[in-house]
Scaffold this motif. Structure first.
Motif, PDB file in Angstrom:
ATOM      1  N   HIS A 115       0.752  -1.442  -0.184  1.00 26.83           N
ATOM      2  CA  HIS A 115      -0.121   0.384   0.291  1.00 26.83           C
ATOM      3  C   HIS A 115       0.798   0.887   0.282  1.00 26.83           C
ATOM      4  CE1 HIS A 115      -3.088   2.718   1.888  1.00 26.83           C
ATOM      5  NE2 HIS A 115      -4.050   2.399   0.783  1.00 26.83           N
ATOM      6  N   ILE A 116       0.803   2.825  -0.659  1.00 29.12           N
ATOM      7  CA  ILE A 116       1.166   3.777  -0.913  1.00 29.12           C
ATOM      8  C   ILE A 116       2.148   4.632   0.635  1.00 29.12           C
ATOM      9  CG2 ILE A 116      -0.808   5.011  -1.221  1.00 29.12           C
ATOM     10  CD1 ILE A 116       2.391   5.278  -3.390  1.00 29.12           C
ATOM     11  N   GLY A 117       1.006   3.775   1.241  1.00 27.79           N
ATOM     12  CA  GLY A 117       1.458   4.754   3.070  1.00 27.79           C
ATOM     13  C   GLY A 117       2.537   3.499   3.494  1.00 27.79           C
ATOM     14  N   PRO A 118       2.261   2.450   4.349  1.00 26.85           N
ATOM     15  CA  PRO A 118       3.447   1.617   4.577  1.00 26.85           C
ATOM     16  C   PRO A 118       4.394   1.930   4.065  1.00 26.85           C
ATOM     17  CG  PRO A 118       1.494   0.614   4.691  1.00 26.85           C
ATOM     18  CD  PRO A 118       1.098   1.147   3.875  1.00 26.85           C
ATOM     19  N   ARG A 224     -15.423   2.550  13.965  1.00 22.25           N
ATOM     20  CA  ARG A 224     -15.352   3.994  13.272  1.00 22.25           C
ATOM     21  C   ARG A 224     -16.420   3.607  12.294  1.00 22.25           C
ATOM     22  NH1 ARG A 224     -10.827   7.213  14.443  1.00 22.25           N
ATOM     23  NH2 ARG A 224      -9.315   6.016  15.945  1.00 22.25           N
ATOM     24  N   LYS A 225     -16.899   4.954  12.084  1.00 19.62           N
ATOM     25  CA  LYS A 225     -18.204   5.049  11.148  1.00 19.62           C
ATOM     26  C   LYS A 225     -17.718   5.337   9.387  1.00 19.62           C
ATOM     27  CE  LYS A 225     -21.617   3.566  13.749  1.00 19.62           C
ATOM     28  NZ  LYS A 225     -23.146   3.933  13.636  1.00 19.62           N
ATOM     29  N   ILE A 226     -16.115   5.716   9.821  1.00 18.08           N
ATOM     30  CA  ILE A 226     -15.341   6.508   8.012  1.00 18.08           C
ATOM     31  C   ILE A 226     -14.521   5.240   8.792  1.00 18.08           C
ATOM     32  CG2 ILE A 226     -14.683   7.834   7.384  1.00 18.08           C
ATOM     33  CD1 ILE A 226     -16.498  10.135   8.415  1.00 18.08           C
ATOM     34  N   LYS A 227     -13.746   5.015   7.893  1.00 20.92           N
ATOM     35  CA  LYS A 227     -13.034   3.799   8.065  1.00 20.92           C
ATOM     36  C   LYS A 227     -11.669   4.383   7.543  1.00 20.92           C
ATOM     37  CE  LYS A 227      -9.921   0.181   5.368  1.00 20.92           C
ATOM     38  NZ  LYS A 227      -9.761  -0.967   4.210  1.00 20.92           N
ATOM     39  N   LYS A 228     -10.772   4.297   8.220  1.00 16.25           N
ATOM     40  CA  LYS A 228      -9.360   4.977   9.112  1.00 16.25           C
ATOM     41  C   LYS A 228      -8.356   4.314   9.567  1.00 16.25           C
ATOM     42  CE  LYS A 228      -8.306   9.844  10.533  1.00 16.25           C
ATOM     43  NZ  LYS A 228      -8.793  10.550  11.562  1.00 16.25           N
ATOM     44  N   THR A 245      -7.876   7.553   5.153  1.00 14.60           N
ATOM     45  CA  THR A 245      -9.743   7.658   4.803  1.00 14.60           C
ATOM     46  C   THR A 245     -10.699   7.256   4.178  1.00 14.60           C
ATOM     47  OG1 THR A 245      -9.106  10.034   6.453  1.00 14.60           O
ATOM     48  CG2 THR A 245     -11.516   9.628   5.387  1.00 14.60           C
ATOM     49  N   GLY A 246     -11.828   6.311   4.350  1.00 20.79           N
ATOM     50  CA  GLY A 246     -12.952   6.210   3.316  1.00 20.79           C
ATOM     51  C   GLY A 246     -12.317   4.866   2.804  1.00 20.79           C
ATOM     52  N   LYS A 247     -13.162   3.736   2.302  1.00 21.03           N
ATOM     53  CA  LYS A 247     -13.263   2.922   1.646  1.00 21.03           C
ATOM     54  C   LYS A 247     -13.318   3.468   0.823  1.00 21.03           C
ATOM     55  CE  LYS A 247     -14.488  -1.898   2.673  1.00 21.03           C
ATOM     56  NZ  LYS A 247     -15.652  -2.910   3.217  1.00 21.03           N
ATOM     57  N   GLU A 248     -14.774   3.113  -0.350  1.00 23.40           N
ATOM     58  CA  GLU A 248     -15.394   3.299  -1.338  1.00 23.40           C
ATOM     59  C   GLU A 248     -13.837   4.205  -1.947  1.00 23.40           C
ATOM     60  OE1 GLU A 248     -16.522   1.058  -2.992  1.00 23.40           O
ATOM     61  OE2 GLU A 248     -16.712   0.076  -0.803  1.00 23.40           O
ATOM     62  N   LYS A 249     -13.809   5.323  -1.814  1.00 22.03           N
ATOM     63  CA  LYS A 249     -13.420   6.129  -2.018  1.00 22.03           C
ATOM     64  C   LYS A 249     -12.100   6.728  -1.648  1.00 22.03           C
ATOM     65  CE  LYS A 249     -15.788   8.392  -6.167  1.00 22.03           C
ATOM     66  NZ  LYS A 249     -15.699   9.843  -6.226  1.00 22.03           N
ATOM     67  N   GLU A 250     -11.111   6.318  -1.748  1.00 18.10           N
ATOM     68  CA  GLU A 250     -10.324   5.971   0.131  1.00 18.10           C
ATOM     69  C   GLU A 250      -9.469   7.229  -0.405  1.00 18.10           C
ATOM     70  OE1 GLU A 250      -5.789   3.406   1.464  1.00 18.10           O
ATOM     71  OE2 GLU A 250      -7.782   2.551   0.569  1.00 18.10           O
ATOM     72  N   GLU A 251      -8.771   7.770   0.230  1.00 21.35           N
ATOM     73  CA  GLU A 251      -8.539   9.398   0.054  1.00 21.35           C
ATOM     74  C   GLU A 251      -6.859   9.234   0.992  1.00 21.35           C
ATOM     75  OE1 GLU A 251      -8.377  13.873   1.475  1.00 21.35           O
ATOM     76  OE2 GLU A 251     -10.317  12.714   1.456  1.00 21.35           O
ATOM     77  N   THR A 270      -3.696  11.390  -2.843  1.00 20.90           N
ATOM     78  CA  THR A 270      -5.073  11.179  -3.728  1.00 20.90           C
ATOM     79  C   THR A 270      -6.661  10.885  -2.702  1.00 20.90           C
ATOM     80  OG1 THR A 270      -5.443   9.253  -5.395  1.00 20.90           O
ATOM     81  CG2 THR A 270      -4.509   8.313  -3.084  1.00 20.90           C
ATOM     82  N   ILE A 271      -7.354  11.554  -3.564  1.00 21.71           N
ATOM     83  CA  ILE A 271      -8.722  10.968  -3.290  1.00 21.71           C
ATOM     84  C   ILE A 271      -9.546  10.177  -4.030  1.00 21.71           C
ATOM     85  CG2 ILE A 271      -9.494  14.009  -2.663  1.00 21.71           C
ATOM     86  CD1 ILE A 271     -10.812  13.767  -5.384  1.00 21.71           C
ATOM     87  N   ASN A 272      -8.804   9.223  -4.527  1.00 29.75           N
ATOM     88  CA  ASN A 272      -9.373   8.467  -5.053  1.00 29.75           C
ATOM     89  C   ASN A 272      -8.547   6.857  -5.464  1.00 29.75           C
ATOM     90  OD1 ASN A 272     -11.346   6.249  -5.895  1.00 29.75           O
ATOM     91  ND2 ASN A 272     -12.194   7.252  -7.145  1.00 29.75           N
ATOM     92  N   TYR A 273      -7.854   5.961  -4.322  1.00 27.76           N
ATOM     93  CA  TYR A 273      -6.000   5.219  -4.217  1.00 27.76           C
ATOM     94  C   TYR A 273      -6.746   4.228  -4.590  1.00 27.76           C
ATOM     95  CZ  TYR A 273      -2.482   2.247  -3.326  1.00 27.76           C
ATOM     96  OH  TYR A 273      -1.554   1.960  -3.201  1.00 27.76           O
ATOM     97  N   LYS A 274      -5.959   3.321  -6.011  1.00 26.99           N
ATOM     98  CA  LYS A 274      -6.769   2.728  -6.019  1.00 26.99           C
ATOM     99  C   LYS A 274      -6.249   1.282  -5.462  1.00 26.99           C
ATOM    100  CE  LYS A 274      -5.631   3.741 -11.364  1.00 26.99           C
ATOM    101  NZ  LYS A 274      -5.183   4.178 -12.542  1.00 26.99           N
ATOM    102  N   LYS A 275      -7.211   1.122  -5.119  1.00 30.99           N
ATOM    103  CA  LYS A 275      -6.582   0.120  -3.503  1.00 30.99           C
ATOM    104  C   LYS A 275      -6.398  -1.240  -3.652  1.00 30.99           C
ATOM    105  CE  LYS A 275     -12.013  -0.763  -3.043  1.00 30.99           C
ATOM    106  NZ  LYS A 275     -13.187  -0.428  -1.528  1.00 30.99           N
ATOM    107  N   ASN A 276      -7.232  -1.581  -4.795  1.00 28.30           N
ATOM    108  CA  ASN A 276      -6.552  -2.732  -5.924  1.00 28.30           C
ATOM    109  C   ASN A 276      -5.542  -2.883  -6.447  1.00 28.30           C
ATOM    110  OD1 ASN A 276      -7.439  -5.481  -5.904  1.00 28.30           O
ATOM    111  ND2 ASN A 276      -7.943  -5.099  -8.184  1.00 28.30           N
ATOM    112  N   GLN A 277      -4.600  -1.938  -6.000  1.00 25.96           N
ATOM    113  CA  GLN A 277      -3.299  -2.397  -6.243  1.00 25.96           C
ATOM    114  C   GLN A 277      -2.608  -2.856  -6.221  1.00 25.96           C
ATOM    115  OE1 GLN A 277      -2.271  -0.885  -9.956  1.00 25.96           O
ATOM    116  NE2 GLN A 277      -0.205  -1.940  -9.955  1.00 25.96           N
TER     117      GLN A 277
END
Length: 313
Positions: A115-118, A224-228, A245-251, A270-277
């Motif tokens: 993932h781009i974060g870690p 958390r109601k918003i994934k974080k 932040t977010g699941k369907e559109k992960e920022e 990014t406001i819409n990370y390609k979470k499948n990558q």
């Protein structure tokens, strides 16, 4: 073209199948019926006579990982097992011995390392010099994690199937170890604090210290109601911070504060990370680099995690 077997066709199994199609010949084994157009891959109904395979992926519920792994070890093929390896960490030593006896190449799904974060934190951690402390967080409301399924029926809500936010969120333990090295547990809180109809914990807070004396705090929850999720590492020469932040559109935002230059730099946004990558990158690492240096979690990693988990589970 490689012959690849995916054992288990739940949500993660179906993701793997879709990612593998096109450049590989994919086979799937699952005792349950599932909704997935299988005209482009082949369903099999037995785990016998599979010598033609090149790779195996096990993506069944946690409590069945080792059962299927033992059945497939004799084929002597590289195996990728979905995280966590098992919910019974006292079984790890015997499994490792069996794998070594057969010279097996076993890896555990560690897609958050891709993932781009870690990944960005890992690439820049040397910039901050001596590390003082690190904060890691993950939170996601369990009923919203798989909205098409009653949350009370998913493995995550059931102790017998290896559920609970502690095991389910082993990614945070994994990338903390990947980036910061080995650590030991100082103390922890593990509780069910909500009204969710589950028999597992929905909140965990871990206090750890690394072999390099880095203070580490990890907080996990199903509330958390918003994934974080995110990570902050504070060092002598600067600070690295990642927030998702977010699941369907992960920022995602990743910052580096240079305390020498007194300058803050945005490393990624990014406001819409390609979470499948990350899943694609992980599978490619498994298929192409299983015999070389790669970023996949190993059995030896889980042998270390055992020292943490056996105190809490």
């Amino acid at each position: 073209m490689k012959n690849i077997l995916v054992v288990g066709a739940g949500s993660i199994g179906q993701r793997h199948i879709k990612n593998l199609l096109g450049q590989n010949k994919v086979f799937c084994y699952d005792k349950k019926e599932f909704k997935l157009d299988h005209k482009n891959f082949k369903l099999i109904h037995s785990l016998k006579n599979l010598d033609f395979l090149d790779f195996i992926i096990i993506s069944t519920p946690t409590n069945t990982h080792l059962k299927y792994a033992y059945k497939l070890l004799n084929y002597n093929k590289p195996i990728l097992i979905e995280k966590p390896l098992t919910h019974k960490f006292n079984q790890i030593e015997c499994f490792i011995k069996e794998c070594k006896r057969n010279n097996e190449k076993i890896f555990i799904s560690s897609n958050m390392r891709y993932h781009i974060g870690p990944k960005t934190i890992m690439e820049n951690v040397n910039k901050i010099g001596k590390i003082f402390f690190c904060n890691i967080k993950f939170g996601n409301y369990l009923p919203l994690m798989r909205p098409q399924i009653d949350y009370r029926e998913v493995y995550a809500s059931k102790k017998s199937q290896g559920g609970g936010v502690f095991l389910d969120s082993i990614h945070e333990i994994d990338y903390a170890y990947w980036i910061l090295g080995k650590f030991k547990l100082i103390n922890y809180v593990k509780k069910k604090i909500s009204n969710l109809e589950i028999n597992v914990e929905d909140f965990v807070n871990l206090n750890l210290i690394s072999h390099q004396r880095v203070q580490i705090n990890i907080q996990l929850d199903y509330l958390r109601k918003i994934k974080k999720r995110g990570m902050e590492i504070v060092g002598e020469k600067g600070t690295l911070e990642w927030e998702s932040t977010g699941k369907e559109k992960e920022e995602n935002k990743i910052w580096f504060y240079d305390s020498i230059q007194k300058r803050k730099k945005l490393l990624y946004k990014t406001i819409n990370y390609k979470k499948n990558q990350p899943y694609i990158d992980m599978i490619n690492d498994f298929l192409l680099n299983f015999n070389k240096k790669n970023n996949l979690a190993t059995l030896e990693d889980y042998k270390f995690y055992k020292t943490i988990y056996e105190r809490i589970l």
